[in-house]
Design a protein around this motif. Structure first.
Motif, PDB file in Angstrom:
ATOM      1  N   PRO A  40     -54.466 -36.001  50.597  1.00  0.00           N
ATOM      2  CA  PRO A  40     -53.494 -35.514  51.589  1.00  0.00           C
ATOM      3  C   PRO A  40     -52.494 -36.614  51.974  1.00  0.00           C
ATOM      4  CG  PRO A  40     -55.757 -35.082  52.304  1.00  0.00           C
ATOM      5  CD  PRO A  40     -55.838 -35.931  51.088  1.00  0.00           C
TER       6      PRO A  40
ATOM      7  N   GLU B 259     -51.416 -37.398  54.852  1.00  0.00           N
ATOM      8  CA  GLU B 259     -51.883 -38.130  56.031  1.00  0.00           C
ATOM      9  C   GLU B 259     -52.782 -39.305  55.629  1.00  0.00           C
ATOM     10  OE1 GLU B 259     -50.773 -34.035  57.038  1.00  0.00           O
ATOM     11  OE2 GLU B 259     -52.207 -34.819  55.590  1.00  0.00           O
ATOM     12  N   LEU B 260     -53.694 -39.054  54.705  1.00  0.00           N
ATOM     13  CA  LEU B 260     -54.599 -40.104  54.238  1.00  0.00           C
ATOM     14  C   LEU B 260     -53.836 -41.176  53.467  1.00  0.00           C
ATOM     15  CD1 LEU B 260     -57.494 -41.122  54.098  1.00  0.00           C
ATOM     16  CD2 LEU B 260     -57.798 -39.735  52.043  1.00  0.00           C
TER      17      LEU B 260
ATOM     18  N   MET C  19     -50.716 -42.097  53.892  1.00  0.00           N
ATOM     19  CA  MET C  19     -49.940 -42.926  54.823  1.00  0.00           C
ATOM     20  C   MET C  19     -50.858 -43.788  55.691  1.00  0.00           C
ATOM     21  SD  MET C  19     -47.106 -42.342  53.605  1.00  0.00           S
ATOM     22  CE  MET C  19     -46.281 -43.541  54.602  1.00  0.00           C
ATOM     23  N   LEU C  20     -52.029 -43.282  56.038  1.00  0.00           N
ATOM     24  CA  LEU C  20     -52.995 -44.126  56.764  1.00  0.00           C
ATOM     25  C   LEU C  20     -53.436 -45.298  55.895  1.00  0.00           C
ATOM     26  CD1 LEU C  20     -55.302 -41.672  58.741  1.00  0.00           C
ATOM     27  CD2 LEU C  20     -53.800 -43.443  59.666  1.00  0.00           C
TER      28      LEU C  20
ATOM     29  N   PHE D 179     -47.111 -41.679  64.382  1.00  0.00           N
ATOM     30  CA  PHE D 179     -47.643 -41.330  63.063  1.00  0.00           C
ATOM     31  C   PHE D 179     -47.271 -39.891  62.695  1.00  0.00           C
ATOM     32  CE2 PHE D 179     -51.084 -40.112  60.102  1.00  0.00           C
ATOM     33  CZ  PHE D 179     -50.824 -41.051  59.106  1.00  0.00           C
ATOM     34  N   ALA D 180     -47.451 -38.972  63.638  1.00  0.00           N
ATOM     35  CA  ALA D 180     -47.140 -37.562  63.362  1.00  0.00           C
ATOM     36  C   ALA D 180     -45.646 -37.368  63.092  1.00  0.00           C
ATOM     37  CB  ALA D 180     -47.586 -36.688  64.535  1.00  0.00           C
TER      38      ALA D 180
ATOM     39  N   SER E 173     -43.578 -39.600  61.940  1.00  0.00           N
ATOM     40  CA  SER E 173     -43.297 -40.217  60.640  1.00  0.00           C
ATOM     41  C   SER E 173     -43.670 -39.263  59.512  1.00  0.00           C
ATOM     42  CB  SER E 173     -44.060 -41.529  60.489  1.00  0.00           C
ATOM     43  OG  SER E 173     -43.651 -42.462  61.452  1.00  0.00           O
ATOM     44  N   LEU E 174     -44.834 -38.633  59.616  1.00  0.00           N
ATOM     45  CA  LEU E 174     -45.254 -37.654  58.602  1.00  0.00           C
ATOM     46  C   LEU E 174     -44.272 -36.493  58.537  1.00  0.00           C
ATOM     47  CD1 LEU E 174     -49.115 -37.522  59.103  1.00  0.00           C
ATOM     48  CD2 LEU E 174     -47.863 -38.582  57.228  1.00  0.00           C
ATOM     49  N   ARG E 175     -43.816 -36.052  59.686  1.00  0.00           N
ATOM     50  CA  ARG E 175     -42.838 -34.962  59.735  1.00  0.00           C
ATOM     51  C   ARG E 175     -41.557 -35.377  59.011  1.00  0.00           C
ATOM     52  NH1 ARG E 175     -38.358 -34.051  61.956  1.00  0.00           N
ATOM     53  NH2 ARG E 175     -37.616 -32.029  62.581  1.00  0.00           N
TER      54      ARG E 175
ATOM     55  N   LYS F 152     -42.121 -35.383  55.231  1.00  0.00           N
ATOM     56  CA  LYS F 152     -42.180 -34.034  54.674  1.00  0.00           C
ATOM     57  C   LYS F 152     -40.800 -33.375  54.625  1.00  0.00           C
ATOM     58  CE  LYS F 152     -46.934 -33.209  56.058  1.00  0.00           C
ATOM     59  NZ  LYS F 152     -47.824 -32.560  57.037  1.00  0.00           N
TER      60      LYS F 152
END
Length: 190
Positions: free
Chosen positions: A37, A39-40, A42-43, A177-178, A180-182, A185
């Motif tokens: 995923p 998220e993983l 980027m973590l 973090f959220a 950044s993910l947005r 995407k």
């Protein structure tokens, strides 16, 4: 003195440089092909910077152990605060990296946050002594809450309670973090 020297100076903000380089070089696209995923992914990319930030934070602590008595320190507050400060700084770097398209933009944009944060967070000047027009700005910076925890853990002079500081600092981490993910995407994944 190109990008490599700037990366060593501000490691918690490292992701602003490396992620932007990867996007420009199209190697980020290859990372997205991994069967994990986003998220993983980027973590994992930010974990190195977080660990580096934590290691840097403990250098003065180790030196202080040799020079003074630190038995009065509330380590149960100091250690999680150091982790959250490193995480929020790294996630702020990630947020900057995914918000721009060029490396020089990321470096310039990070200074817009970094320098005011250093002086407005309460590390050098107490937030209570700041001018009334600037004081509210301090509470919009994640480092303000981390510095408050550290002031409380090391000398008992925090202005807010530990639970409030930890909740707000954690919220900053989650939000950065959220967001950044947005951005990844919506702007990078076509």
């Amino acid at each position: 003195m190109g990008a490599s020297s700037s990366r060593s100076k501000d490691r918690p903000f490292f992701s602003k440089v490396t992620v932007t380089f990867e996007k420009k070089g199209r190697s980020f696209d290859r990372l997205l092909l991994a069967p994990i995923p986003l998220e993983l992914l980027m973590l994992a990319k930010t974990a190195g910077a977080i660990l580096f930030g934590v290691a840097n934070a403990f250098v003065p602590v180790i030196l202080a152990l040799l020079l003074t008595d630190l038995s009065h320190v509330v380590w149960s507050a100091a250690i999680p605060a150091i982790l959250l400060i490193a995480a929020s700084s790294t996630f702020l770097g990630l947020f900057i990296a995914v918000s721009v398209s060029e490396v020089f933009e990321a470096q310039t944009f990070s200074n817009f946050f970094r320098f005011p944060m250093i002086f407005l967070c309460g590390l050098f000047f107490p937030v209570d002594h700041l001018p009334p027009l600037i004081k509210p700005l301090s509470y919009l910076l994640p480092l303000t809450y981390g510095a408050d925890i550290l002031h409380g853990a090391f000398n008992g002079k925090n202005t807010m309670s530990f639970p409030v500081d930890f909740v707000v600092l954690s919220a900053f981490c989650i939000f950065l973090f959220a967001w950044s993910l947005r951005n990844i995407k919506h702007k990078w994944i076509l």
